[in-house]
Design a protein around this motif. Structure first.
Motif, PDB file in Angstrom:
ATOM      1  N   PRO A 210     -10.348  -1.426 -11.237  1.00  0.00           N
ATOM      2  CA  PRO A 210     -10.031  -0.369 -10.287  1.00  0.00           C
ATOM      3  C   PRO A 210     -10.234   0.951 -10.574  1.00  0.00           C
ATOM      4  N   TYR A 211     -10.399   1.816  -9.590  1.00  0.00           N
ATOM      5  CA  TYR A 211     -10.733   2.983  -9.744  1.00  0.00           C
ATOM      6  C   TYR A 211      -9.561   3.813 -10.564  1.00  0.00           C
ATOM      7  N   ARG A 212      -9.683   4.601 -11.289  1.00  0.00           N
ATOM      8  CA  ARG A 212      -8.757   5.137 -12.037  1.00  0.00           C
ATOM      9  C   ARG A 212      -8.074   6.261 -10.885  1.00  0.00           C
ATOM     10  N   ASN A 213      -6.956   6.697 -11.101  1.00  0.00           N
ATOM     11  CA  ASN A 213      -5.961   7.622 -10.230  1.00  0.00           C
ATOM     12  C   ASN A 213      -6.402   8.970 -10.651  1.00  0.00           C
TER      13      ASN A 213
ATOM     14  N   SER B 221     -24.242  10.610   1.463  1.00  0.00           N
ATOM     15  CA  SER B 221     -24.296  10.854   2.751  1.00  0.00           C
ATOM     16  C   SER B 221     -22.672  11.131   3.204  1.00  0.00           C
ATOM     17  N   SER B 222     -22.312   9.759   3.242  1.00  0.00           N
ATOM     18  CA  SER B 222     -20.595   9.831   3.629  1.00  0.00           C
ATOM     19  C   SER B 222     -19.779  10.649   2.717  1.00  0.00           C
ATOM     20  N   MET B 223     -20.051  11.085   1.627  1.00  0.00           N
ATOM     21  CA  MET B 223     -19.020  11.980   0.498  1.00  0.00           C
ATOM     22  C   MET B 223     -19.629  13.191   1.124  1.00  0.00           C
ATOM     23  N   ASP B 224     -20.756  13.553   1.196  1.00  0.00           N
ATOM     24  CA  ASP B 224     -21.009  14.990   1.930  1.00  0.00           C
ATOM     25  C   ASP B 224     -20.175  15.203   3.206  1.00  0.00           C
ATOM     26  N   THR B 225     -20.344  14.193   3.986  1.00  0.00           N
ATOM     27  CA  THR B 225     -19.764  14.335   5.148  1.00  0.00           C
ATOM     28  C   THR B 225     -18.160  14.465   4.910  1.00  0.00           C
ATOM     29  N   TRP B 226     -17.564  13.649   4.277  1.00  0.00           N
ATOM     30  CA  TRP B 226     -15.843  13.746   4.051  1.00  0.00           C
ATOM     31  C   TRP B 226     -15.494  15.168   3.326  1.00  0.00           C
ATOM     32  N   LYS B 227     -16.665  15.634   2.545  1.00  0.00           N
ATOM     33  CA  LYS B 227     -16.218  16.654   1.791  1.00  0.00           C
ATOM     34  C   LYS B 227     -16.359  17.963   2.734  1.00  0.00           C
ATOM     35  N   ARG B 228     -17.316  17.927   3.609  1.00  0.00           N
ATOM     36  CA  ARG B 228     -17.471  19.063   4.469  1.00  0.00           C
ATOM     37  C   ARG B 228     -16.294  18.981   5.655  1.00  0.00           C
ATOM     38  N   ASP B 229     -15.600  17.896   5.999  1.00  0.00           N
ATOM     39  CA  ASP B 229     -14.573  17.734   6.924  1.00  0.00           C
ATOM     40  C   ASP B 229     -13.339  17.735   6.182  1.00  0.00           C
ATOM     41  N   ASN B 230     -13.216  17.851   4.946  1.00  0.00           N
ATOM     42  CA  ASN B 230     -12.162  17.932   3.964  1.00  0.00           C
ATOM     43  C   ASN B 230     -12.099  19.029   2.867  1.00  0.00           C
ATOM     44  N   PRO B 231     -12.554  20.255   3.287  1.00  0.00           N
ATOM     45  CA  PRO B 231     -12.740  21.029   2.191  1.00  0.00           C
ATOM     46  C   PRO B 231     -11.647  21.250   1.428  1.00  0.00           C
ATOM     47  N   GLN B 232     -11.504  21.477   0.034  1.00  0.00           N
ATOM     48  CA  GLN B 232     -10.711  21.732  -0.795  1.00  0.00           C
ATOM     49  C   GLN B 232      -9.805  20.772  -0.854  1.00  0.00           C
ATOM     50  N   LYS B 233     -10.049  19.500  -0.757  1.00  0.00           N
ATOM     51  CA  LYS B 233      -9.233  18.226  -0.801  1.00  0.00           C
ATOM     52  C   LYS B 233      -9.799  17.327  -1.778  1.00  0.00           C
ATOM     53  N   THR B 234      -9.116  16.497  -2.275  1.00  0.00           N
ATOM     54  CA  THR B 234      -9.654  15.416  -3.267  1.00  0.00           C
ATOM     55  C   THR B 234      -9.278  14.039  -2.472  1.00  0.00           C
ATOM     56  N   MET B 235     -10.319  13.327  -2.284  1.00  0.00           N
ATOM     57  CA  MET B 235     -10.181  11.865  -1.901  1.00  0.00           C
ATOM     58  C   MET B 235      -9.199  10.938  -2.652  1.00  0.00           C
ATOM     59  N   ALA B 236      -8.578  10.495  -2.068  1.00  0.00           N
ATOM     60  CA  ALA B 236      -7.272   9.378  -2.354  1.00  0.00           C
ATOM     61  C   ALA B 236      -8.336   8.154  -3.039  1.00  0.00           C
ATOM     62  N   THR B 237      -7.504   7.675  -3.941  1.00  0.00           N
ATOM     63  CA  THR B 237      -8.078   6.442  -4.446  1.00  0.00           C
ATOM     64  C   THR B 237      -8.406   5.319  -3.777  1.00  0.00           C
TER      65      THR B 237
END
Length: 112
Positions: A109-112, A62-78
């Motif tokens: 840790p998450y990969r970059n 749910s939160s990722m869907d919201t983030w993607k909707r609010d930030n189209p064509q962006k990649t979430m930072a690590t």
């Protein structure tokens, strides 16, 4: 002497967790595949219940869907991915599991 044994056990556990994360080459995975693999390792390492896993996956989706909707064509930072994960788990895990998550996240840790 017991204290040293305790430290050795912790080091062995950390090494084992690191080995789990590095047994499969993550460079060739898509971000989605990588996240799924990482989460599966986390669920096992933290002894999460099916209920906790379901709740985590639901709130994360749910939160990722919201983030993607609010930030189209962006990649979430690590750093943002780590914060989202930590915030979600804090409300789902018990105190002991959340403490273990902090240690697990440092070792995986998450990969970059």
């Amino acid at each position: 002497m017991d204290h040293m044994n305790g430290d050795d056990n912790m080091n062995s556990n950390s090494s084992m967790m690191n080995n789990e994360a590095t047994n499969t080459p993550t460079q060739d995975l898509t971000q989605e595949e990588y996240d799924k693999q990482r989460n599966t390792q986390m669920y096992t390492s933290l002894n999460m219940t099916d209920e906790q896993i379901g709740e985590y996956e639901s709130v994360t989706r749910s939160s990722m869907d919201t983030w993607k909707r609010d930030n189209p064509q962006k990649t979430m930072a690590t750093q943002d991915r780590m914060k989202y994960q930590s915030d979600h788990l804090k409300t789902i895990l018990d105190e002991s599991q959340y403490t273990n998550y902090g240690q697990w996240a440092t070792s995986n840790p998450y990969r970059n």
